[in-house]
Design an enzyme around this catalytic site. Sequence first.
Site, PDB file in Angstrom:
ATOM      1  N   HIS A  67       0.810  -1.218   0.000  1.00 48.91           N
ATOM      2  CA  HIS A  67       0.000   0.000   0.000  1.00 48.91           C
ATOM      3  C   HIS A  67       0.844   1.269   0.000  1.00 48.91           C
ATOM      4  O   HIS A  67       0.312   2.373  -0.116  1.00 48.91           O
ATOM      5  CB  HIS A  67      -0.982   0.002   1.186  1.00 48.91           C
ATOM      6  N   CYS A 110       4.154  11.609  17.073  1.00 44.73           N
ATOM      7  CA  CYS A 110       3.719  12.758  17.860  1.00 44.73           C
ATOM      8  C   CYS A 110       2.545  12.368  18.751  1.00 44.73           C
ATOM      9  O   CYS A 110       1.555  11.811  18.285  1.00 44.73           O
ATOM     10  CB  CYS A 110       3.306  13.907  16.936  1.00 44.73           C
TER      11      CYS A 110
END
Length: 380
Positions: free
Chosen positions: A201, A324
């Site tokens: 992908h 993050c």
Amino acid sequence: MIYFDHSATSPIYPESLNTYIQTSQRMIGNPSSLHDLGNQAHRLLQRAREQVADYLSVTSKEIFFTSGGTEGNNWIIKGTALAKKNFGNHVILSSIEHPSVTESAKQLTELGFELSYAPVDERGFVDVVRLEQLIRKETILVSIMAINNEIGAIQPIKEISRVLENYPTIHFHVDAVQGVGHVDTNIWLTPRVDFATFSAHKFHGPRGVGFIFWRYGRKLAPLLTGGGQENNARSSTENLAGIVAMARSLRLTLEKKAQAPNHVAQLKSELLTALGKYEKVTRFSQEENFAPHIICFGLKGIRGEVLVHAFEEKSIYISTTSACSSKKQQVKGTLNAMQVPNELATTAVRVSLDQSNTMVEVEQFLIVFNQLYQKLSKIN
């Protein structure tokens, strides 16, 4: 809509989707079955394997199909540990690896294995000298990504390969998920690399399918046991339609790259140059020794997710860096390893490009960014 998040996932090619549908409808046999329908499926499976091997310039017996990058990384790391446990218990990673590498290795510590982390410099490149200093007689595996998924730094695989020439018993694994169609194979598939991981992908193939390169002669224990598929190395009925579609996506990606080899790099250069003109912009990605498709930057005082959602309102899709954490307001990934201050690292966003993107899209992105810069700077 402008889609600038190809490093997260790329949309499947229509041709590959058609291949997937046709294969699903026409190839109803199990490749392991003895009857003619099974034989047809097996031949198609092997043809796809040969096509993938041709891309890497390796033999088809060195290609093994998986469900994607996460399984591939888990298999190589844990499979090496199982296969070489009588020879050592020490694994070396870089400090910027993907979680599918770091978390797999951490699991090994519960079984008595030891981990060491090679640091990176302020630009995000593995320190080869420090890596060599970590090697000891118990070391069985070194795992280093080819291209950093957050900032795009192309890691010094050739230099590490030269170091490991002196340690022939150590397995060398490269997570090459971000490399296909962006960086030439010879940068990260050196003769010293024993294993490499790929995911469909990331190059416009279907999700849930991938492959690993496994150099002939190296030892790797299976993680999935049962029916003995993939030459007894990875049991589970093969995802034939996904594998055939992946092989087609691989070919199409390489053809598109060959038709316009500098296209993505030109888009990146335009973006980097334009962003560099803004006083409050920090560019974490550069051009030299960086992949052409990844740009990481931040707007001082503005958290990354705020900028991501602001672009989303304009139908432009980018991402924060993968490590993050909004809840803890900490960055534990690449930027942290580069010693970037936390208040700056939390501003980071990632733009990831593809051959399908255009200069018109880049120009539109920059128009919107200028508008957001003026608005957010006033707020800040």
